[in-house]
Design an enzyme around this catalytic site. Sequence first.
Site, mmCIF file in Angstrom:
data_model
loop_
_atom_site.group_PDB
_atom_site.id
_atom_site.type_symbol
_atom_site.label_atom_id
_atom_site.label_comp_id
_atom_site.label_asym_id
_atom_site.label_seq_id
_atom_site.Cartn_x
_atom_site.Cartn_y
_atom_site.Cartn_z
ATOM 1 N N PRO A 181 0.833 -1.212 0.000
ATOM 2 C CA PRO A 181 0.000 0.000 0.000
ATOM 3 C C PRO A 181 0.862 1.254 0.000
ATOM 4 O O PRO A 181 1.922 1.280 0.622
ATOM 5 C CB PRO A 181 -0.783 -0.119 1.318
ATOM 6 C CG PRO A 181 -0.587 -1.505 1.807
ATOM 7 C CD PRO A 181 0.686 -2.023 1.214
ATOM 8 N N SER A 211 9.649 -3.906 -12.135
ATOM 9 C CA SER A 211 10.841 -4.629 -12.583
ATOM 10 C C SER A 211 10.417 -5.986 -13.135
ATOM 11 O O SER A 211 9.289 -6.437 -12.909
ATOM 12 C CB SER A 211 11.849 -4.762 -11.438
ATOM 13 O OG SER A 211 11.191 -5.209 -10.295
ATOM 14 N N ARG A 239 10.624 -3.058 -18.638
ATOM 15 C CA ARG A 239 11.307 -4.191 -19.243
ATOM 16 C C ARG A 239 10.359 -4.849 -20.241
ATOM 17 O O ARG A 239 9.178 -5.070 -19.929
ATOM 18 C CB ARG A 239 11.726 -5.221 -18.191
ATOM 19 C CG ARG A 239 12.945 -4.850 -17.381
ATOM 20 C CD ARG A 239 14.221 -4.800 -18.240
ATOM 21 N NE ARG A 239 15.421 -4.460 -17.472
ATOM 22 C CZ ARG A 239 15.884 -3.225 -17.304
ATOM 23 N NH1 ARG A 239 15.239 -2.194 -17.837
ATOM 24 N NH2 ARG A 239 16.995 -3.015 -16.612
ATOM 25 N N HIS A 287 15.490 1.400 -26.129
ATOM 26 C CA HIS A 287 15.851 1.370 -24.695
ATOM 27 C C HIS A 287 16.704 2.585 -24.306
ATOM 28 O O HIS A 287 17.849 2.455 -23.863
ATOM 29 C CB HIS A 287 16.565 0.054 -24.345
ATOM 30 C CG HIS A 287 16.435 -0.304 -22.897
ATOM 31 N ND1 HIS A 287 16.338 -1.606 -22.438
ATOM 32 C CD2 HIS A 287 16.374 0.472 -21.780
ATOM 33 C CE1 HIS A 287 16.240 -1.618 -21.126
ATOM 34 N NE2 HIS A 287 16.255 -0.362 -20.704
HETATM 35 C C1 GLV Z 1 17.323 0.822 -17.498
HETATM 36 O O1 GLV Z 1 16.489 0.192 -18.066
HETATM 37 C C2 GLV Z 1 17.858 0.450 -16.222
HETATM 38 O O2 GLV Z 1 17.459 -0.570 -15.660
HETATM 39 O O3 GLV Z 1 18.711 1.200 -15.725
#
Ligand code: GLV
Length: 329
Positions: A181, A211, A239, A287
């Site tokens: 939370p 992540s 990602r 990226h």
């Molecule tokens: C970029 O994608 C990082 O993880 O720094």
Amino acid sequence: MNDKPIVLLTHPLPAEWVGSDLDGYQVILAEKGQKGIQGKLIEYLDRAAGILCLLDDPIPAGIIENAPQLKVISNLAVGVDNIDLAACNRLGIAVGHTPGVLTDSTADLTVALLLAVGRQLVAASEDARQGKWSSWDPTGWLGVDLKGATAGILGLGKIGSAVAKRLAAFECQIIFTNRSPKPEQARSLGAKQVSLETLLRESDFLCLHTSLTAETKGMIDREAFKLMKPTAILINAARGGVVNTADLLHALQSGQIRAAGLDVTDPEPLPPDHPLYQLKNCLITPHIGSATHGTRKAIARIALRNLALGIQGEPLEHCVNPQVYNHPG
Ligand code: GLV
């Protein structure tokens, strides 16, 4: 004989970023075109004290287990999904990363992608370049409004919060999901924490900021796209693996969602003949979330400090597995 600690460097870094920081080591630099620990780096692996690597350098258990002197792996990134963390934990190897310094540049890029996709900037610019701008067209190159739209943030960490703050300034309504939370952030952003299902159903713009882990891999899949609005825009600057690529392609081709802006893909790099590049409603950048002069230098500086501290056996400034300092080995 050189008795300086051996550091494996998977990619050259500008001298101006490095300064004298690598002077105390015997630096073994990867040959051009090799990713991760290959070729010459393998020859030195059994004597290496440190590895300085990039986010797309795979560092699997097989490499880590064959590096008996290794103390630290310092990644030039905040994400560490390229490194087998379980093997590092088991063998007491510290893993460094670079949180914080790339928050603003990545959040800026996320908003840039959203604006570019939402306002058809690439198509409009291309049309102008190709002579298709014959007059001011009241119905030409129409896009979406940010004001009043619902922006959904998947993962309200540092970058997710920075994106939420920016989109709140555009007068979007902010909703978000997060593992834990976040009542205070919700209050200060005027945002609402919701379930994943609500996030998918209600977002006009869905921004991914989680992540890549076993839990998040492929979480935006066919079932998720079915819940999304046909007018929704997906932005992924986290990602590529968080999204199922085949399901995304289908969602964009079939009109399950309006469009996508991707700074990350799965696989990465996305091969030039990939069908996603053929779609007008998909904008792909290579990226570049953290790619500003200032941020990339700051990332390198932190990674070099992490490397030095790790080789000295001291706690890293930014360590993803600080529990290794209590490792019995
Ligand atoms: C970029 O994608 C990082 O993880 O720094």
